[in-house]
Scaffold this active site. Structure first.
Site, PDB file in Angstrom:
ATOM      1  N   GLU A 185       0.737  -1.093   0.060  1.00 25.21           N
ATOM      2  CA  GLU A 185       0.006   0.062  -0.040  1.00 25.21           C
ATOM      3  C   GLU A 185       0.692   1.325   0.136  1.00 25.21           C
ATOM      4  OE1 GLU A 185      -3.873  -1.850   2.527  1.00 25.21           O
ATOM      5  OE2 GLU A 185      -2.269  -0.929   3.709  1.00 25.21           O
ATOM      6  N   ASP A 231     -12.733  -6.373  -2.160  1.00 24.59           N
ATOM      7  CA  ASP A 231     -13.513  -7.273  -2.134  1.00 24.59           C
ATOM      8  C   ASP A 231     -15.069  -6.707  -1.660  1.00 24.59           C
ATOM      9  OD1 ASP A 231     -13.619  -7.948   0.944  1.00 24.59           O
ATOM     10  OD2 ASP A 231     -11.711  -7.511   0.426  1.00 24.59           O
TER      11      ASP A 231
END
Length: 230
Positions: free
Chosen positions: A11, A198
């Protein structure tokens, strides 16, 4: 100075790579990259997964670096049918969904003896991030809404349903609200930026690996543009 926190190397690695004049300082087992990002003073750090790591990292940014802004970037599971994988959620506020002192008469999510349990993000940072996202990620949608955090990876339909009904969250992850609390206690404006990886349901374990890279790309694009405008 802006403090940028990500839970995982993936990230923040591209953000670190874009920095100049970098000095790396290790504190509490975390490597803090202090330097310039898009010409602005910045500290970028991987805090590790979970609320304790996140809060500890936020406090270090406050104490040692006196950051003017705290931004948590990363990925999350969608709690809203309109928010697709790859889209971005910017926090309006954040809370801890696994804070449970109901045995003492508190509502779930309420932190006992704290004046605030829902931490509001900075309006200026929200507007800046929204504008940046629309500019650099024209192929996706950007939403503003509540981020709910807990020390658990949500991959169960019933848990997802409970989070939506109880807290009206837009997405769920494992660090944001802890960073929000640290920022609030130190009087530092904050924002949580989450790219959806997700659907936070029974498909989450399958979706996560497949869509993680694309989701991170979107959040990194946003962070780079946002930093240049600060």
């Amino acid at each position: 100075m802006i403090g940028i926190i990500g839970a995982m190397d993936e990230e923040v690695s591209k953000i670190k790579a874009a920095m100049t004049d970098v000095e790396i300082q290790k504190r509490a087992g975390m490597d803090f990259y202090k330097g310039k990002l898009q010409g602005k003073e910045a500290v970028v750090v991987r805090c590790g997964i979970g609320k304790v790591n996140a809060a500890l990292c936020g406090q270090i940014l406050a104490d040692f670096y006196q950051v003017d802004y705290m931004v948590n970037t990363g990925i999350a599971g969608s709690l809203n049918a309109n928010i697709d994988i790859g889209d971005i959620v910017l926090s309006t506020d954040a809370l801890q969904h696994d804070m449970d002192a109901t045995g003492f008469g508190y509502e779930v999510g309420v932190i006992p003896r704290m004046p605030v349990s829902v931490f509001e993000a900075d309006r200026h940072l929200i507007d800046l991030a929204k504008e940046a996202c629309e500019k650099v990620n024209p192929d996706i949608k950007v939403f503003t809404g509540r981020v709910v955090s807990g020390d658990q990876f949500v991959s169960d339909k019933e848990k997802k349903k409970w989070l939506v009904e109880t807290f009206h969250g837009y997405c769920t992850e494992m660090e944001g609200a802890a960073i929000a609390q640290a920022a609030y206690l130190n009087g530092i404006p904050f924002l949580i930026v989450r790219a959806i990886s997700d659907k936070a349901d029974d498909s989450a374990n399958m979706d996560y690996a497949a869509f993680e890279r694309k989701a991170i790309e979107h959040s990194v694009n946003l962070m780079m543009e946002m930093c240049s405008q600060l």
